[in-house]
Design a protein around this motif. Sequence first.
Motif, PDB file in Angstrom:
ATOM      1  N   GLY A  61       5.066 -12.461  -7.189  1.00 30.87           N
ATOM      2  CA  GLY A  61       5.456 -11.623  -6.071  1.00 30.87           C
ATOM      3  C   GLY A  61       5.890 -10.248  -6.515  1.00 30.87           C
ATOM      4  O   GLY A  61       6.256 -10.041  -7.675  1.00 30.87           O
ATOM      5  N   VAL A  62       5.844  -9.302  -5.568  1.00 30.47           N
ATOM      6  CA  VAL A  62       6.343  -7.947  -5.802  1.00 30.47           C
ATOM      7  C   VAL A  62       7.217  -7.550  -4.623  1.00 30.47           C
ATOM      8  O   VAL A  62       6.803  -7.663  -3.466  1.00 30.47           O
ATOM      9  CB  VAL A  62       5.198  -6.931  -5.978  1.00 30.47           C
ATOM     10  CG1 VAL A  62       5.727  -5.501  -5.920  1.00 30.47           C
ATOM     11  CG2 VAL A  62       4.479  -7.172  -7.299  1.00 30.47           C
ATOM     12  N   HIS A  63       8.429  -7.135  -4.951  1.00 28.53           N
ATOM     13  CA  HIS A  63       9.340  -6.613  -3.932  1.00 28.53           C
ATOM     14  C   HIS A  63       9.004  -5.143  -3.730  1.00 28.53           C
ATOM     15  O   HIS A  63       9.122  -4.341  -4.654  1.00 28.53           O
ATOM     16  CB  HIS A  63      10.786  -6.780  -4.405  1.00 28.53           C
ATOM     17  CG  HIS A  63      11.793  -6.688  -3.315  1.00 28.53           C
ATOM     18  ND1 HIS A  63      11.843  -5.623  -2.441  1.00 28.53           N
ATOM     19  CD2 HIS A  63      12.787  -7.525  -2.946  1.00 28.53           C
ATOM     20  CE1 HIS A  63      12.825  -5.822  -1.595  1.00 28.53           C
ATOM     21  NE2 HIS A  63      13.416  -6.977  -1.866  1.00 28.53           N
ATOM     22  N   LEU A  64       8.557  -4.814  -2.534  1.00 24.48           N
ATOM     23  CA  LEU A  64       8.169  -3.440  -2.250  1.00 24.48           C
ATOM     24  C   LEU A  64       9.380  -2.517  -2.240  1.00 24.48           C
ATOM     25  O   LEU A  64      10.518  -2.961  -2.122  1.00 24.48           O
ATOM     26  CB  LEU A  64       7.448  -3.362  -0.900  1.00 24.48           C
ATOM     27  CG  LEU A  64       6.114  -4.103  -0.814  1.00 24.48           C
ATOM     28  CD1 LEU A  64       5.562  -4.018   0.596  1.00 24.48           C
ATOM     29  CD2 LEU A  64       5.100  -3.548  -1.815  1.00 24.48           C
TER      30      LEU A  64
ATOM     31  N   ASN B 112       1.844   6.590   2.665  1.00 26.03           N
ATOM     32  CA  ASN B 112       1.041   6.629   1.440  1.00 26.03           C
ATOM     33  C   ASN B 112       1.836   6.181   0.216  1.00 26.03           C
ATOM     34  O   ASN B 112       1.267   5.605  -0.719  1.00 26.03           O
ATOM     35  CB  ASN B 112       0.468   8.032   1.220  1.00 26.03           C
ATOM     36  CG  ASN B 112      -0.726   8.304   2.114  1.00 26.03           C
ATOM     37  OD1 ASN B 112      -1.426   7.379   2.532  1.00 26.03           O
ATOM     38  ND2 ASN B 112      -0.968   9.569   2.420  1.00 26.03           N
ATOM     39  N   VAL B 113       3.147   6.422   0.215  1.00 26.83           N
ATOM     40  CA  VAL B 113       3.983   5.904  -0.869  1.00 26.83           C
ATOM     41  C   VAL B 113       3.949   4.374  -0.849  1.00 26.83           C
ATOM     42  O   VAL B 113       3.810   3.721  -1.892  1.00 26.83           O
ATOM     43  CB  VAL B 113       5.432   6.418  -0.745  1.00 26.83           C
ATOM     44  CG1 VAL B 113       6.313   5.794  -1.823  1.00 26.83           C
ATOM     45  CG2 VAL B 113       5.469   7.937  -0.843  1.00 26.83           C
ATOM     46  N   TYR B 114       4.056   3.805   0.351  1.00 22.49           N
ATOM     47  CA  TYR B 114       3.955   2.349   0.480  1.00 22.49           C
ATOM     48  C   TYR B 114       2.573   1.847   0.052  1.00 22.49           C
ATOM     49  O   TYR B 114       2.443   0.825  -0.627  1.00 22.49           O
ATOM     50  CB  TYR B 114       4.213   1.928   1.929  1.00 22.49           C
ATOM     51  CG  TYR B 114       5.638   1.550   2.220  1.00 22.49           C
ATOM     52  CD1 TYR B 114       6.287   0.552   1.494  1.00 22.49           C
ATOM     53  CD2 TYR B 114       6.341   2.166   3.246  1.00 22.49           C
ATOM     54  CE1 TYR B 114       7.596   0.186   1.782  1.00 22.49           C
ATOM     55  CE2 TYR B 114       7.652   1.813   3.543  1.00 22.49           C
ATOM     56  CZ  TYR B 114       8.276   0.820   2.798  1.00 22.49           C
ATOM     57  OH  TYR B 114       9.574   0.467   3.077  1.00 22.49           O
ATOM     58  N   ARG B 115       1.537   2.556   0.473  1.00 18.84           N
ATOM     59  CA  ARG B 115       0.174   2.121   0.132  1.00 18.84           C
ATOM     60  C   ARG B 115      -0.033   2.108  -1.378  1.00 18.84           C
ATOM     61  O   ARG B 115      -0.679   1.198  -1.917  1.00 18.84           O
ATOM     62  CB  ARG B 115      -0.852   3.035   0.812  1.00 18.84           C
ATOM     63  CG  ARG B 115      -0.878   2.883   2.329  1.00 18.84           C
ATOM     64  CD  ARG B 115      -1.938   3.760   2.975  1.00 18.84           C
ATOM     65  NE  ARG B 115      -1.925   3.625   4.430  1.00 18.84           N
ATOM     66  CZ  ARG B 115      -1.566   4.588   5.283  1.00 18.84           C
ATOM     67  NH1 ARG B 115      -1.236   5.810   4.809  1.00 18.84           N
ATOM     68  NH2 ARG B 115      -1.565   4.377   6.587  1.00 18.84           N
ATOM     69  N   GLU B 116       0.517   3.093  -2.063  1.00 26.39           N
ATOM     70  CA  GLU B 116       0.422   3.118  -3.527  1.00 26.39           C
ATOM     71  C   GLU B 116       1.188   1.943  -4.141  1.00 26.39           C
ATOM     72  O   GLU B 116       0.725   1.326  -5.108  1.00 26.39           O
ATOM     73  CB  GLU B 116       0.969   4.444  -4.061  1.00 26.39           C
ATOM     74  CG  GLU B 116       0.099   5.650  -3.723  1.00 26.39           C
ATOM     75  CD  GLU B 116       0.768   6.969  -4.063  1.00 26.39           C
ATOM     76  OE1 GLU B 116       1.873   6.942  -4.657  1.00 26.39           O
ATOM     77  OE2 GLU B 116       0.196   8.027  -3.725  1.00 26.39           O
TER      78      GLU B 116
ATOM     79  N   ILE C 252       1.757  -0.962  -2.684  1.00 31.52           N
ATOM     80  CA  ILE C 252       0.979  -2.165  -2.379  1.00 31.52           C
ATOM     81  C   ILE C 252      -0.227  -2.270  -3.300  1.00 31.52           C
ATOM     82  O   ILE C 252      -0.558  -3.355  -3.809  1.00 31.52           O
ATOM     83  CB  ILE C 252       0.552  -2.156  -0.897  1.00 31.52           C
ATOM     84  CG1 ILE C 252       1.782  -2.303   0.009  1.00 31.52           C
ATOM     85  CG2 ILE C 252      -0.460  -3.258  -0.616  1.00 31.52           C
ATOM     86  CD1 ILE C 252       1.524  -1.956   1.463  1.00 31.52           C
ATOM     87  N   ALA C 253      -0.900  -1.152  -3.548  1.00 29.34           N
ATOM     88  CA  ALA C 253      -2.064  -1.162  -4.449  1.00 29.34           C
ATOM     89  C   ALA C 253      -1.660  -1.565  -5.862  1.00 29.34           C
ATOM     90  O   ALA C 253      -2.370  -2.322  -6.540  1.00 29.34           O
ATOM     91  CB  ALA C 253      -2.727   0.218  -4.455  1.00 29.34           C
TER      92      ALA C 253
ATOM     93  N   LEU D 122       0.369  -0.112   8.045  1.00 26.81           N
ATOM     94  CA  LEU D 122       0.024  -0.460   6.662  1.00 26.81           C
ATOM     95  C   LEU D 122      -0.959  -1.629   6.577  1.00 26.81           C
ATOM     96  O   LEU D 122      -1.389  -1.992   5.480  1.00 26.81           O
ATOM     97  CB  LEU D 122       1.298  -0.834   5.883  1.00 26.81           C
ATOM     98  CG  LEU D 122       2.304   0.297   5.648  1.00 26.81           C
ATOM     99  CD1 LEU D 122       3.589  -0.269   5.041  1.00 26.81           C
ATOM    100  CD2 LEU D 122       1.715   1.371   4.735  1.00 26.81           C
ATOM    101  N   HIS D 123      -1.300  -2.199   7.703  1.00 25.63           N
ATOM    102  CA  HIS D 123      -2.064  -3.448   7.730  1.00 25.63           C
ATOM    103  C   HIS D 123      -3.332  -3.391   6.880  1.00 25.63           C
ATOM    104  O   HIS D 123      -3.615  -4.304   6.104  1.00 25.63           O
ATOM    105  CB  HIS D 123      -2.417  -3.804   9.179  1.00 25.63           C
ATOM    106  CG  HIS D 123      -3.428  -4.900   9.311  1.00 25.63           C
ATOM    107  ND1 HIS D 123      -3.212  -6.179   8.831  1.00 25.63           N
ATOM    108  CD2 HIS D 123      -4.679  -4.911   9.843  1.00 25.63           C
ATOM    109  CE1 HIS D 123      -4.274  -6.933   9.082  1.00 25.63           C
ATOM    110  NE2 HIS D 123      -5.174  -6.183   9.690  1.00 25.63           N
TER     111      HIS D 123
END
Length: 321
Positions: A56-59, A100-104, A106-107, A152-153
């Motif tokens: 897992g990764v904690h965002l 976009n910070v979140y998207r990075e 998540i990526a 973000l979906h």
Amino acid sequence: MLQLVNMSNYMTDNDLINNSAEGLQKFLTCHHLDGLEMMFCGPLDGSVYKKEWIHGVHLRFWPWWLDFWRGDHHELLKQFGSEEEIKACYGGVTREDWLNVYRENIAAAKQAGARYLVFHVSHARIPELFSWNFGACDREIIEATVEVINELHSAIPDDTMLLFENLWWPGLTLQSKELTARLLDGVTHPNIGIMLDTGHLMNTNPALQTQTEGVDYILKIISQLGSYSQYIKGIHLHHSLSGEYIKNSQRSINRQDQYSMTDIMNHVLKIDEHLPFSVPEVRRIVDYVQPDYLVHEFMKDSMDEWVEKIKRQQQALNLLP
């Protein structure tokens, strides 16, 4: 059920394992652990943190974000003082910049091999953390969170589970079945659940005096969720009995105009103790929830301290061979 521990790739955590895959492998094997829930503080070194260990990764988490999401520029300037500080906090000045910070993030989690992501559902402005006089209610924060997650979906793979974590600040506190349902039913991502944080839930009841009382309270609250308790897929397991500090903090009249990050962290850590359970009754939580992931979530300043906390909790759970 997989047993995990929380870890970041910040230098202090890297030092605990001698910044080596061999050190991490030895630690996990010695303490009967299946892997990690990571938080990224920078680019991940895949030669140390191998994909097979990262479940897992904690965002990333912004404790105060609702004013930014709503575009309340006046309130933001009052809090931050300048456009530059706002941009430094959120990665830009628009919603899309922040998303976009979140998207990075998540990526990076996807690249690291994460099977699940953890998302904090909470918001409180800095002075509110100390005054306990909150400007937004649970419903407002949950509804805004649904908006954020649905934006973000497309960045979240369908086979990656998104787990919402409860806190004691306004947001997802698990005190309301209706609001929990509003969150879970509102998001479009098909693979969702709850990451039950037991210490955070205990922090919603300052009257708790013992770990056993905490276990009883946790089971009472999650049973009141009805069928939505089945969404609990993971547990951040630790306890917090900071009720006296919480009550004194709420009564305090010595408020400041400004708080440093040191002030904030000291305050939060006095509330959220992250201590290991040591009573066998804690097994009742695990037996009731039957989680896929059990995360022994602790603060640690040394390897000896970390190991002692993990072993104490595993012993309470009767998980040691």
